[in-house]
Design an enzyme around this catalytic site. Sequence first.
Site, mmCIF file in Angstrom:
data_model
loop_
_atom_site.group_PDB
_atom_site.id
_atom_site.type_symbol
_atom_site.label_atom_id
_atom_site.label_comp_id
_atom_site.label_asym_id
_atom_site.label_seq_id
_atom_site.Cartn_x
_atom_site.Cartn_y
_atom_site.Cartn_z
ATOM 1 N N ARG A 98 -3.193 57.179 11.617
ATOM 2 C CA ARG A 98 -4.536 57.012 10.832
ATOM 3 C C ARG A 98 -4.886 58.366 9.860
ATOM 4 N NH1 ARG A 98 -8.217 54.808 15.690
ATOM 5 N NH2 ARG A 98 -7.152 56.771 16.836
ATOM 6 N N ASP A 117 -4.047 52.012 10.502
ATOM 7 C CA ASP A 117 -4.771 51.971 11.833
ATOM 8 C C ASP A 117 -4.132 50.769 12.667
ATOM 9 O OD1 ASP A 117 -6.421 51.555 13.792
ATOM 10 O OD2 ASP A 117 -8.339 51.384 12.683
ATOM 11 N N VAL A 118 -3.363 50.963 13.395
ATOM 12 C CA VAL A 118 -2.507 49.646 14.350
ATOM 13 C C VAL A 118 -3.533 48.563 14.823
ATOM 14 C CG1 VAL A 118 -0.537 51.100 14.526
ATOM 15 C CG2 VAL A 118 -2.490 51.018 16.336
ATOM 16 N N ASN A 128 3.890 53.219 19.710
ATOM 17 C CA ASN A 128 3.267 54.523 20.353
ATOM 18 C C ASN A 128 1.940 54.957 20.418
ATOM 19 O OD1 ASN A 128 4.324 57.155 21.854
ATOM 20 N ND2 ASN A 128 3.249 57.982 19.769
ATOM 21 N N TYR A 132 -8.538 52.309 29.403
ATOM 22 C CA TYR A 132 -7.125 52.832 29.285
ATOM 23 C C TYR A 132 -6.165 51.926 30.101
ATOM 24 C CZ TYR A 132 -2.897 55.841 29.138
ATOM 25 O OH TYR A 132 -1.639 56.342 28.904
#
Length: 184
Positions: free
Chosen positions: A36, A61-62, A88, A153
């Site tokens: 990013r 930004d994935v 990743n 997470y």
Amino acid sequence: MTTSQTVLITGSSRGLGLAMAEEFARHGCKLILCARDEQELSRAREQVSNVGAEVRTFACDVANQQEVETAIAGARREFGRIDVLVNNAGVISVGPILTQTIEDFREAMDVMFWGMVHPTLAVLPEMVKRGTGRIVNITSIGGKVSVPHLVPYGCAKFAAVGFSEGLYAELKQYGVHVLTVVPG
């Protein structure tokens, strides 16, 4: 890994992503770094270029499908094709569940699940058509064992592991190898 393969790594401006980029560079790969932050990408490009690799960077930004598709289109214009995709990118929010918000869960899923799905679906048709390709999904032990204070997470990493293992089962028949990496 044969030389001159093109490798796209998400979350590659620092940490594990940058370390992988340097290792691929040592093996003669052409690299596409995505993250990013433009400034961090610029620093990473210089660092990886010093290893001797041809490097391109795309701020991306994935979590945003359109940004991912734009970056991958740019990568194809630069190098022709993507041989290896390394998913990743990651984020982490640490704290007791009572302090976690819906936004913490949303961000974790956006980056670590959708941020794996978007690039994968963008490169997959080309890999299947060629009958070859590699997709490496960096997950976590948090995707196998739920850990206190890391619930958003862990949820995202569990989803990432499920996606990656499902891809492996389905794509091997097309010559596309999927590797699920579970550090920790």
